[in-house]
Motif scaffolding. Sequence first.
Motif, PDB file in Angstrom:
ATOM      1  N   ALA A 132       6.245   8.777  -4.853  1.00 19.17           N
ATOM      2  CA  ALA A 132       6.774   7.352  -4.946  1.00 19.17           C
ATOM      3  C   ALA A 132       6.858   6.227  -3.761  1.00 19.17           C
ATOM      4  O   ALA A 132       6.617   4.845  -3.780  1.00 19.17           O
ATOM      5  N   PRO A 133       6.932   6.823  -2.420  1.00 18.08           N
ATOM      6  CA  PRO A 133       6.419   5.673  -1.074  1.00 18.08           C
ATOM      7  C   PRO A 133       5.174   5.298  -1.717  1.00 18.08           C
ATOM      8  O   PRO A 133       5.143   4.273  -0.882  1.00 18.08           O
ATOM      9  N   TRP A 134       4.197   6.301  -2.416  1.00 16.54           N
ATOM     10  CA  TRP A 134       2.976   5.203  -1.919  1.00 16.54           C
ATOM     11  C   TRP A 134       2.708   3.917  -2.830  1.00 16.54           C
ATOM     12  O   TRP A 134       2.450   3.179  -2.724  1.00 16.54           O
ATOM     13  N   ASP A 135       3.285   3.992  -4.135  1.00 16.52           N
ATOM     14  CA  ASP A 135       3.916   3.601  -5.470  1.00 16.52           C
ATOM     15  C   ASP A 135       4.862   2.427  -4.419  1.00 16.52           C
ATOM     16  O   ASP A 135       4.596   0.798  -4.309  1.00 16.52           O
ATOM     17  N   VAL A 136       5.825   2.538  -3.843  1.00 14.33           N
ATOM     18  CA  VAL A 136       6.189   1.284  -3.305  1.00 14.33           C
ATOM     19  C   VAL A 136       5.619   0.816  -2.405  1.00 14.33           C
ATOM     20  O   VAL A 136       4.972  -0.387  -1.616  1.00 14.33           O
ATOM     21  N   SER A 137       4.732   1.285  -1.398  1.00 13.27           N
ATOM     22  CA  SER A 137       3.749   0.695  -0.314  1.00 13.27           C
ATOM     23  C   SER A 137       2.998  -0.039  -0.832  1.00 13.27           C
ATOM     24  O   SER A 137       2.194  -1.083  -0.349  1.00 13.27           O
ATOM     25  N   ALA A 138       2.189   0.601  -2.433  1.00 13.50           N
ATOM     26  CA  ALA A 138       0.594  -0.559  -3.023  1.00 13.50           C
ATOM     27  C   ALA A 138       1.647  -1.344  -2.611  1.00 13.50           C
ATOM     28  O   ALA A 138       0.664  -2.843  -3.112  1.00 13.50           O
ATOM     29  N   VAL A 139       2.956  -1.566  -3.588  1.00 13.07           N
ATOM     30  CA  VAL A 139       3.150  -2.925  -4.131  1.00 13.07           C
ATOM     31  C   VAL A 139       3.777  -3.708  -2.922  1.00 13.07           C
ATOM     32  O   VAL A 139       3.540  -4.759  -2.768  1.00 13.07           O
ATOM     33  N   TYR A 148      12.530  -0.819   6.087  1.00 11.52           N
ATOM     34  CA  TYR A 148      11.807  -0.753   5.330  1.00 11.52           C
ATOM     35  C   TYR A 148      10.178  -1.658   5.752  1.00 11.52           C
ATOM     36  O   TYR A 148       8.967  -1.862   4.722  1.00 11.52           O
ATOM     37  N   ASP A 149       9.792  -2.221   7.083  1.00 13.84           N
ATOM     38  CA  ASP A 149       9.178  -2.745   7.808  1.00 13.84           C
ATOM     39  C   ASP A 149       7.660  -1.390   7.603  1.00 13.84           C
ATOM     40  O   ASP A 149       6.667  -1.881   7.304  1.00 13.84           O
ATOM     41  N   LEU A 150       8.184  -0.531   7.567  1.00 11.60           N
ATOM     42  CA  LEU A 150       7.180   0.686   7.312  1.00 11.60           C
ATOM     43  C   LEU A 150       6.731   0.057   5.373  1.00 11.60           C
ATOM     44  O   LEU A 150       4.971   0.408   4.860  1.00 11.60           O
ATOM     45  N   LEU A 151       7.354   0.378   4.778  1.00  7.60           N
ATOM     46  CA  LEU A 151       7.403   0.405   3.313  1.00  7.60           C
ATOM     47  C   LEU A 151       6.180  -1.127   2.752  1.00  7.60           C
ATOM     48  O   LEU A 151       5.209  -1.050   2.274  1.00  7.60           O
ATOM     49  N   PHE A 152       6.574  -2.317   4.146  1.00  7.92           N
ATOM     50  CA  PHE A 152       5.793  -3.174   3.391  1.00  7.92           C
ATOM     51  C   PHE A 152       4.421  -3.104   4.531  1.00  7.92           C
ATOM     52  O   PHE A 152       3.505  -3.666   4.408  1.00  7.92           O
ATOM     53  N   GLY A 153       3.720  -1.639   4.914  1.00  7.20           N
ATOM     54  CA  GLY A 153       2.990  -1.751   5.909  1.00  7.20           C
ATOM     55  C   GLY A 153       3.055  -2.834   7.078  1.00  7.20           C
ATOM     56  O   GLY A 153       1.673  -2.695   7.811  1.00  7.20           O
ATOM     57  N   ARG A 154       3.968  -3.415   7.448  1.00 10.59           N
ATOM     58  CA  ARG A 154       4.669  -3.328   8.991  1.00 10.59           C
ATOM     59  C   ARG A 154       5.705  -2.818  10.242  1.00 10.59           C
ATOM     60  O   ARG A 154       6.221  -3.412  10.059  1.00 10.59           O
ATOM     61  N   PRO A 155       4.811  -2.222  10.694  1.00 17.85           N
ATOM     62  CA  PRO A 155       5.836  -0.955  10.872  1.00 17.85           C
ATOM     63  C   PRO A 155       6.073  -2.322  12.619  1.00 17.85           C
ATOM     64  O   PRO A 155       5.488  -3.534  13.619  1.00 17.85           O
ATOM     65  N   GLN A 156       7.671  -2.023  12.835  1.00 18.18           N
ATOM     66  CA  GLN A 156       8.068  -3.057  14.303  1.00 18.18           C
ATOM     67  C   GLN A 156       7.976  -2.300  15.045  1.00 18.18           C
ATOM     68  O   GLN A 156       8.539  -0.912  14.904  1.00 18.18           O
TER      69      GLN A 156
END
Length: 131
Positions: free
Chosen positions: A90-97, A121-129
């Motif tokens: 699921a982390p892969w699915d969430v991050s893909a979207v 959530y920043d990691l899920l968006f692919g934008r680590p803060q």
Amino acid sequence: MTLRWDAFVEHVQERGEYASREEADRAARVVLALLGAHLVGEDRVEVAARLPETYALILLNPLRASEPLDAQRFVRATAAWIDGATEATAPWDVSAVLSVVAEAIDDDLLQRVLLQLPPGYDLLFGRPQAA
């Protein structure tokens, strides 16, 4: 500029390494429905305006989360709604979207969206803060 449906799904399919557009579309629908339940106000409307109409309507669906899910619970909820997904995939699915969403919106809007969401959530968006 709003992404076309086929371009959005193509990006999700590529990032998620899905075998078909249908799989990518299912993941996008689930993730955006869950995300929409967590966003409010003008930010939610602005994100929707950058998405293909099908996904904008899903994001704007009036369902509201009773409580904000932290990033880990968001991923678990996604796993429960995507056929064949597990808590490991699921982390892969969430991050893909969400990484495609992050590219569709500007950095200022992304920052406002992240302020509405619990940490992580920043990691899920692919934008680590930066911490």
